[in-house]
Design a protein around this motif. Structure first.
Motif, PDB file in Angstrom:
ATOM      1  N   SER A   1      40.453  45.106  31.814  1.00  0.00           N
ATOM      2  CA  SER A   1      40.901  44.459  33.264  1.00  0.00           C
ATOM      3  C   SER A   1      40.227  43.398  33.718  1.00  0.00           C
ATOM      4  O   SER A   1      39.130  43.275  33.537  1.00  0.00           O
ATOM      5  CB  SER A   1      40.753  45.764  34.077  1.00  0.00           C
ATOM      6  N   ALA A   2      41.080  42.674  34.342  1.00  0.00           N
ATOM      7  CA  ALA A   2      40.623  41.430  34.833  1.00  0.00           C
ATOM      8  C   ALA A   2      39.675  41.772  36.124  1.00  0.00           C
ATOM      9  O   ALA A   2      38.794  40.866  36.180  1.00  0.00           O
ATOM     10  CB  ALA A   2      41.774  40.594  35.578  1.00  0.00           C
ATOM     11  N   ALA A   3      39.644  42.843  36.634  1.00  0.00           N
ATOM     12  CA  ALA A   3      38.798  43.378  37.664  1.00  0.00           C
ATOM     13  C   ALA A   3      37.395  43.421  37.139  1.00  0.00           C
ATOM     14  O   ALA A   3      36.468  43.381  37.864  1.00  0.00           O
ATOM     15  CB  ALA A   3      39.130  44.665  38.161  1.00  0.00           C
ATOM     16  N   PHE A   4      37.098  43.483  35.869  1.00  0.00           N
ATOM     17  CA  PHE A   4      35.688  43.628  35.450  1.00  0.00           C
ATOM     18  C   PHE A   4      35.016  42.082  35.242  1.00  0.00           C
ATOM     19  O   PHE A   4      33.842  42.122  35.003  1.00  0.00           O
ATOM     20  CB  PHE A   4      35.912  44.134  33.895  1.00  0.00           C
ATOM     21  N   ALA A   5      35.796  41.302  35.277  1.00  0.00           N
ATOM     22  CA  ALA A   5      35.320  39.823  34.977  1.00  0.00           C
ATOM     23  C   ALA A   5      34.083  39.713  36.010  1.00  0.00           C
ATOM     24  O   ALA A   5      34.028  39.718  37.103  1.00  0.00           O
ATOM     25  CB  ALA A   5      36.369  38.777  35.450  1.00  0.00           C
TER      26      ALA A   5
ATOM     27  N   GLU B   1      40.248  38.522  29.313  1.00  0.00           N
ATOM     28  CA  GLU B   1      40.195  37.000  29.433  1.00  0.00           C
ATOM     29  C   GLU B   1      41.556  36.339  29.654  1.00  0.00           C
ATOM     30  O   GLU B   1      42.668  36.712  29.130  1.00  0.00           O
ATOM     31  CB  GLU B   1      39.798  36.733  27.891  1.00  0.00           C
ATOM     32  N   GLY B   2      41.496  35.351  30.236  1.00  0.00           N
ATOM     33  CA  GLY B   2      42.811  34.779  30.348  1.00  0.00           C
ATOM     34  C   GLY B   2      42.445  33.472  31.186  1.00  0.00           C
ATOM     35  O   GLY B   2      43.116  32.559  31.534  1.00  0.00           O
TER      36      GLY B   2
END
Length: 76
Positions: A37-41, A75-76
């Motif tokens: 998830s992007a929330a973990f970045a 990642e993104g």
């Protein structure tokens, strides 16, 4: 707790999550989950895991006895 219910709860809390579950026993009580998830970045692993455990709620440790977690930032 069924794989579908675990996935539903995680995706409710983390809508962009990719969730892969593997049964560790044939009892719906022991699972391994890989959650991306992007929330973990930028979060430490402990905080990433806490977000997933919070998504499961009070059933963690009860209805869902064990959840081995692998978390990855998207990642993104």
């Amino acid at each position: 707790m069924s794989a579908e219910e675990i996935t539903r709860r995680i995706r409710t809390a983390l809508p962009d999550a990719e969730v892969t579950l593997v049964a560790l026993a044939d009892d719906d009580d022991h699972w391994e989950a890989t959650v991306t998830s992007a929330a973990f970045a930028g979060l430490p692993r402990v905080r990433q895991h806490r977000l997933v455990y919070e998504a499961i709620g009070a059933d963690m440790g009860g209805t869902l006895h064990a959840l081995r977690l692998i978390t990855r930032p998207r990642e993104g």
